[in-house]
Design a protein around this motif. Structure first.
Motif, short mmCIF file in Angstrom:
data_model
loop_
_atom_site.label_atom_id
_atom_site.label_comp_id
_atom_site.label_asym_id
_atom_site.label_seq_id
_atom_site.Cartn_x
_atom_site.Cartn_y
_atom_site.Cartn_z
N ASN A 1 0.81 -1.22 0.00
CA ASN A 1 0.00 0.00 0.00
C ASN A 1 0.85 1.27 0.00
O ASN A 1 0.37 2.34 0.36
CB ASN A 1 -0.93 0.01 1.22
CG ASN A 1 -2.07 -0.99 1.08
OD1 ASN A 1 -2.52 -1.28 -0.04
ND2 ASN A 1 -2.54 -1.52 2.19
N ASN B 1 -2.00 2.23 -5.97
CA ASN B 1 -3.36 1.68 -5.89
C ASN B 1 -3.39 0.36 -5.10
O ASN B 1 -4.31 -0.45 -5.27
CB ASN B 1 -3.92 1.45 -7.29
CG ASN B 1 -4.11 2.74 -8.05
OD1 ASN B 1 -4.64 3.72 -7.50
ND2 ASN B 1 -3.67 2.76 -9.30
N ASP C 1 -1.26 -7.82 -5.49
CA ASP C 1 -2.10 -7.05 -4.57
C ASP C 1 -1.63 -7.24 -3.12
O ASP C 1 -1.53 -6.29 -2.35
CB ASP C 1 -3.55 -7.50 -4.73
CG ASP C 1 -4.52 -6.76 -3.82
OD1 ASP C 1 -4.12 -5.74 -3.23
OD2 ASP C 1 -5.67 -7.20 -3.70
#
Length: 591
Positions: free
Chosen positions: A349, A387, A585
């Protein structure tokens, strides 16, 4: 992704299905015939030969679908059957409810039969002893005379006779109850790190320091082997000094393929006069768990006929019982909590352009293995996108001689492609757990994204594949509709690694979206999942019984990389999009 291996060649995919026309035809014919054949599958049992298996709990490695469960093979109905998935190996087992002496097994195969299989018995459903083995079965109806004792009886298929799975109309076990209860109270491992002696020992480039001690060290990746110059002869032997007289009740042998067909387990009080306590002329190799009874300070495996042209070799020779002078073995690692708890993660993040967290990741620069074409840079090809994703970027360098980093092996900037690889070595390791990542892979010839693990002892000098490798995600950019999960060990690695391939529903493209790959790993094996769906299962006991030692019960670290080229994916071409990006992710570990 094998760091030092030949290219992977995983086995056939696990998502194929048998054509319905064949299924219906086989079912109709089988039902009609099975009522007749059931009369001759097994002769009437005598007073000492009771049918023990009918209606008892049965389980299997897989079922083709819900219509063909394991219980259908032991329900006494010759018109119902168990049918497995279409891969090797597969098994079906029945729990007799109590220890029994088994003397006969009757099998009624459907057209999908086993060419090679074993019948095995077990006291606990984990440690198995073979009581029948064949590699030339012709299927049909078989009545097998066996001799063994256990609560559980298993048929382990290792080679299918057809492209389909394994299928049994009937699996009947006959015998008497009240058999050998197995190891007695107080039995413990007596042979750990005890002195070993052998007829000869191998020490060369093929088997470095394969001394007798290696069979008694509880290290499944080290082994003893007879010497090449004079040891590939009969007889060959290895024995252990337990330090004092002991009562022996169990012996476990984990064979290399160089195993014994005929051998004895012997005991002695003086290492000169030996008494046999177990004899076989049909040793199946791989893992054998033997219930024995004998007294002595020394225990020997005395081989008189080899299964191969090579010598004798054991990864493990374990002796259990009471007495002796045992050393305390290491405590096995604990299984994950239930439910597992999150113990480590990276959510990526960071702000756009920031680099991977140096407290969690070690950047791994250099030339890739496997004849890959990329040069992994020192963190120039990875950053956060702002993102919530890590972006690992493979690039084709416009002017390789000047813009590529200096190759430390050649001293010049000659790389044509650059990319990124990083790992948690030295910063985070785990033994067992659920290890998962949510990843979007790139598409293009020659691209090879991977999410995998290496045994942490690789970092302290143990060479691959003796450290072990667990591949969770591998996709080839030239075929982004297929993914692979594989493990590598000394007895099965490179093109011989144990793995499976799988696809998305409706043959969707993996590069179109993010997907979550995970490996749930414990003392019994590894279950691979994709987006929560089980796609491949590795059972430790099956692997030990059919392929070799399981070496994955120790710490591993995590690796992420995007390779370009190599033996397996092949080279990129004019159609390959550069820069190519692998997006991550998160990576999470639960234990």
């Amino acid at each position: 992704m094998s760091s030092l291996s030949p290219p992977h060649r995983p086995g056939p995919g696990s998502t194929s299905r048998r054509p319905s026309a064949r299924l219906k035809a086989a079912t109709l014919i089988g039902i009609a015939m099975s009522f007749i054949l059931a009369l001759v599958v097994s002769p009437p049992a005598g007073a000492a030969d009771t049918l023990l298996s009918q209606g008892k709990p049965a389980t299997a490695s897989s079922a083709e679908n819900v219509a063909f469960p394991a219980t259908a093979a032991v329900d006494g109905d010759p018109g119902t059957r168990w049918s497995s998935g279409f891969t090797d190996p597969q098994w079906i087992q029945v729990d007799l409810g109590q220890t029994a002496t088994v003397n006969q097994v009757a099998l009624s195969w459907e057209a999908a039969y086993a060419k090679a299989f074993q019948v095995q018995v077990s006291a606990n459903g984990t440690d198995w002893t073979s009581v029948y083995s064949t590699t030339t079965s012709t299927g049909g109806n078989q009545t097998l005379t066996v001799s063994g004792s256990g609560r559980y009886v298993r048929v382990l298929g290792t080679q299918r006779a057809t492209q389909w799975g394994y299928s049994l109309w009937e699996f009947k076990v006959f015998g008497t109850t009240g058999g050998d209860p197995g190891p007695g109270p107080g039995s413990k491992l007596l042979s750990y790190n005890a002195p070993g002696f052998a007829s000869t020992q191998q020490h060369d480039s093929n088997c470095w320091e394969c001394t007798p001690a290696r069979a008694f060290d509880l290290d499944p990746a080290s082994r003893w082997a007879t010497a090449t110059d004079s040891g590939w002869v009969d007889p060959g032997w290895i024995y252990v000094d337990l330090g004092a007289t002991a009562q022996i009740d169990k012996v476990i042998l984990q064979w290399d393929p160089a195993s014994a067909r005929s051998y004895q387990i012997q005991v002695s009080n003086d290492a000169n006069n030996w008494t046999p306590i177990y004899t076989t002329t049909s040793g199946p190799g791989f893992k054998e768990t033997l219930t024995v009874s004998g007294t002595g300070r020394y225990v020997r495996m005395y081989g008189t006929q080899r299964n191969t042209p090579y010598g004798y070799s054991l990864w493990e020779f374990q002796v259990y019982g009471t007495g002796g002078a045992p050393k305390t073995p290491p405590t096995p690692p604990a299984d994950p909590a239930n439910p597992p708890q999150l113990i480590w993660s990276d959510e990526f993040n960071g702000t756009a352009g920031s680099k991977p967290d140096a407290a969690k990741w070690t950047i791994d620069p250099g030339t890739g293995p496997n004849n890959e074409l990329e040069y992994y840079t020192n963190n120039n090809n990875a950053s956060m996108d702002g993102n919530g994703n890590l972006v690992m970027e493979a690039r084709k360098e416009a002017t390789p001689g000047s813009s590529c980093p200096i190759d430390p092996l050649t001293g010049s900037g000659t790389c044509q492609y650059t990319s990124h690889r990083m790992n948690t070595g030295g910063k985070f390791t785990t033994t067992y757990g659920k290890i998962e990542a949510r990843v979007k892979i790139p598409k293009g010839n020659g691209l090879w994204p991977a999410f995998w693990m290496m045994g942490a002892d690789f970092l302290t000098g143990r060479p691959w594949p003796y450290n072990g490798e667990i591949d969770i995600l591998e996709v080839l950019g030239k075929d982004v509709k297929t993914a692979y999960s594989t493990v590598h060990a000394p007895a099965y690695n490179g093109g011989g690694g144990i793995g499976g391939s799988y696809t998305l529903p409706n043959s969707a493209d993996f590069s179109d979206d993010f997907h979550t790959w995970a490996a749930s790993w414990d003392s019994k094996g590894i279950v691979y999942t994709l987006d929560g769906r089980t796609v491949f299962t590795l059972d430790k006991a099956q692997v030990e019984a059919t392929r070799g030692p399981w070496i994955f019960d120790h710490p591993f670290y995590i690796i992420l990389n995007l390779a370009v080229g190599g033996d397996w994916p092949g080279p990129p071409d004019a159609s390959t999009p550069f820069p190519a990006r692998m997006l991550v992710d998160y990576v999470r570990v639960y234990r």
